[in-house]
Design a protein around this motif. Structure first.
Motif, PDB file in Angstrom:
ATOM      1  N   ILE A  90      -6.869   9.619   7.250  1.00 57.33           N
ATOM      2  CA  ILE A  90      -7.284   8.347   6.648  1.00 57.33           C
ATOM      3  C   ILE A  90      -8.811   8.380   6.544  1.00 57.33           C
ATOM      4  CG2 ILE A  90      -7.202   5.825   6.866  1.00 57.33           C
ATOM      5  CD1 ILE A  90      -4.856   6.162   8.778  1.00 57.33           C
TER       6      ILE A  90
ATOM      7  N   ARG B 253      -4.308  -0.781  -6.374  1.00 59.37           N
ATOM      8  CA  ARG B 253      -3.330  -0.185  -7.294  1.00 59.37           C
ATOM      9  C   ARG B 253      -3.276  -0.987  -8.592  1.00 59.37           C
ATOM     10  NH1 ARG B 253       2.555  -0.533  -5.139  1.00 59.37           N
ATOM     11  NH2 ARG B 253       2.500  -2.579  -6.149  1.00 59.37           N
TER      12      ARG B 253
ATOM     13  N   PRO C 289      -1.363   3.748  -0.724  1.00 60.23           N
ATOM     14  CA  PRO C 289      -2.455   4.720  -0.767  1.00 60.23           C
ATOM     15  C   PRO C 289      -3.393   4.398  -1.930  1.00 60.23           C
ATOM     16  CG  PRO C 289      -0.378   5.707  -1.502  1.00 60.23           C
ATOM     17  CD  PRO C 289      -0.050   4.340  -1.000  1.00 60.23           C
ATOM     18  N   GLY C 290      -4.652   4.816  -1.820  1.00 58.99           N
ATOM     19  CA  GLY C 290      -5.568   4.564  -2.942  1.00 58.99           C
ATOM     20  C   GLY C 290      -6.884   3.952  -2.509  1.00 58.99           C
TER      21      GLY C 290
ATOM     22  N   ARG D 299      -4.899   0.021   9.169  1.00 56.29           N
ATOM     23  CA  ARG D 299      -5.295   1.161   8.324  1.00 56.29           C
ATOM     24  C   ARG D 299      -4.154   2.163   8.171  1.00 56.29           C
ATOM     25  NH1 ARG D 299     -10.140   0.615  11.458  1.00 56.29           N
ATOM     26  NH2 ARG D 299      -9.753   2.458  12.719  1.00 56.29           N
ATOM     27  N   GLN D 300      -3.504   2.468   9.303  1.00 62.20           N
ATOM     28  CA  GLN D 300      -2.401   3.443   9.239  1.00 62.20           C
ATOM     29  C   GLN D 300      -1.291   2.944   8.314  1.00 62.20           C
ATOM     30  OE1 GLN D 300      -1.411   3.347  13.375  1.00 62.20           O
ATOM     31  NE2 GLN D 300      -2.519   5.230  13.872  1.00 62.20           N
TER      32      GLN D 300
ATOM     33  N   ASP E 221     -10.368   4.296  -1.052  1.00 65.28           N
ATOM     34  CA  ASP E 221     -11.246   5.461  -0.909  1.00 65.28           C
ATOM     35  C   ASP E 221     -11.856   5.547   0.482  1.00 65.28           C
ATOM     36  OD1 ASP E 221     -11.079   6.710  -3.530  1.00 65.28           O
ATOM     37  OD2 ASP E 221     -11.911   4.824  -4.253  1.00 65.28           O
TER      38      ASP E 221
ATOM     39  N   HIS F 116      -1.314   0.418   6.095  1.00 69.54           N
ATOM     40  CA  HIS F 116      -1.731   0.166   4.709  1.00 69.54           C
ATOM     41  C   HIS F 116      -1.846   1.475   3.936  1.00 69.54           C
ATOM     42  CE1 HIS F 116      -4.382  -0.837   1.311  1.00 69.54           C
ATOM     43  NE2 HIS F 116      -3.674  -1.956   1.317  1.00 69.54           N
ATOM     44  N   HIS F 117      -2.441   2.474   4.586  1.00 70.50           N
ATOM     45  CA  HIS F 117      -2.628   3.773   3.916  1.00 70.50           C
ATOM     46  C   HIS F 117      -1.279   4.395   3.536  1.00 70.50           C
ATOM     47  CE1 HIS F 117      -4.785   7.411   2.918  1.00 70.50           C
ATOM     48  NE2 HIS F 117      -4.031   8.120   3.725  1.00 70.50           N
ATOM     49  N   ARG F 118      -0.289   4.183   4.383  1.00 72.82           N
ATOM     50  CA  ARG F 118       1.056   4.726   4.122  1.00 72.82           C
ATOM     51  C   ARG F 118       1.743   3.974   2.966  1.00 72.82           C
ATOM     52  NH1 ARG F 118       2.690   4.566   9.307  1.00 72.82           N
ATOM     53  NH2 ARG F 118       4.212   2.883   9.118  1.00 72.82           N
TER      54      ARG F 118
END
Ligand SMILES: Cc1cc2nc3c(=O)[nH]c(=O)nc-3n(C[C@H](O)[C@H](O)[C@H](O)COP(=O)(O)O)c2cc1C
Length: 318
Positions: free
Chosen positions: A59, A229, A25-26, A17-18, A28, A20-22
């Protein structure tokens, strides 16, 4: 439309999660793989690492609980609300034999009276929003209609529907034929999950079922971390950014586990999905599976990125 990342034990945990989010992003909401609260009412070290607040700050995460004991659900849910999570989710979908044998996950769907008593107690006492992720039943999709009526008796924050029965595991085609009746009977928030692997798959679902407000993406997002994305009209996944994502994830697991070897095992689980984005990947798949040490693993990954074509879009065969 809300685009969520599905909970996948061994794949979409805290480090994923960390990173991937970095990189992408996108998303929800990231739905965390399930925690199994016990009678002891303490989170284990591993669970604290997964849902500890610092590691998940910034996150959007929805933790998930797998249990058939209302007391344990309530304890864990309140502990998670105290940690700052705005919502928790009940797992009524897990098809694994060890889970269903204990009457949990999709195994709980077989015991409607027990489930009703559980939900009565949970919704009478819980102090925050609770959602449910469910399958249609164990053997026969017709099992779902009384279950849906039961869910309708409670103020669920959302129903997340994976339209397969337990016997389907993850292979049988999703049973979208249930959707018209589901949407007829369920006028509340609904999140659809299952076999949305490409931007075109997601677009088709949005076109065909405009009443559905959220989708949850599992294996498709693991195979293409830029899937959301791309669905939003952004560029498709590029080789350099995938390499950078994979390298950061490997470093993240190495730091979290204190061992590159353990990180390698975790990466192999993700590669089971990622590899389908590369053409001619059969030999690399075999080499990755057999890699015993990290040098062998790292060399294989370098060869994948150096030699294999990244496919623009694929229809994976899981
Ligand atoms: C390896 C793996 C682990 C999973 N772990 C969980 C889990 O912890 N909780 C859960 O609700 N579903 C879990 N699932 C199910 C996924 O969340 C999702 O419902 C399923 O993969 C179907 O969605 P997809 O077709 O987009 O992959 C898991 C699935 C896989 C393949």
């Amino acid at each position: 439309m809300r685009y969520d990342c599905a909970p996948m034990e061994g794949v979409t945990g805290v480090v994923f999660r960390q990173v991937h989010h970095r990189h992408f992003p996108g998303v929800d909401q990231y739905h965390a793989p399930f925690l199994s609260p016990t009678k002891d009412h303490v989170f284990t070290h591993r669970e604290r690492r997964e849902i500890g607040r610092e590691a998940n700050t910034g996150i959007p995460v929805v933790p998930q609980l797998l249990t058939r004991r209302a007391e344990d659900f309530l304890w864990a849910a309140e502990a998670l609300f105290d940690l700052g999570y705005p919502q928790v989710e009940l797992n009524l979908g897990c098809p694994s034999g060890t889970v269903t044998a204990k009457g949990k996950g999709s195994g709980f769907l077989r015991d409607r009276e027990g489930l009703e008593a559980f939900l009565d107690e949970v919704f009478a006492k819980v102090t925050g929003p609770v959602s449910i992720k469910t399958r249609l039943g164990l053997e026969d999709p017709e099992e779902f209609w009384p279950l849906l009526a039961l869910y309708g008796c409670y103020p669920l924050a959302e129903l997340i529907l994976h339209p397969r029965v337990r016997a389907d595991q993850y292979r049988h085609p999703v049973r979208r034929e249930v959707l018209p009746r589901v949407l007829e009977e369920w006028k509340r928030p609904l999140c659809y999950n299952g076999d949305l692997d490409t931007p075109a798959d997601i677009a088709a679902l949005e076109r065909d079922w405009p009443q559905i407000g959220a989708v949850m993406l599992g294996r498709g997002l693991a195979a293409d971390p830029a899937l959301i994305r791309a669905r939003k009209g952004g560029p498709p996944l590029e080789r350099a950014e995938l390499r950078s994502f994979v390298d950061d994830l490997y470093d993240g697991y190495s730091a979290a586990f204190g061992s590159r070897r353990s990180a390698m095992s975790r990466m192999k689980e993700l590669w089971a999905y990622l590899l389908c984005r590369f053409g001619d990947h059969e030999k690399a798949a075999k080499r990755l599976r057999k890699a015993r040490d990290t040098a062998e693993y790292e060399e294989t990954v370098a060869r994948i990125f150096g030699e294999l074509p990244l496919l623009p879009e694929t229809r994976p065969e899981w």
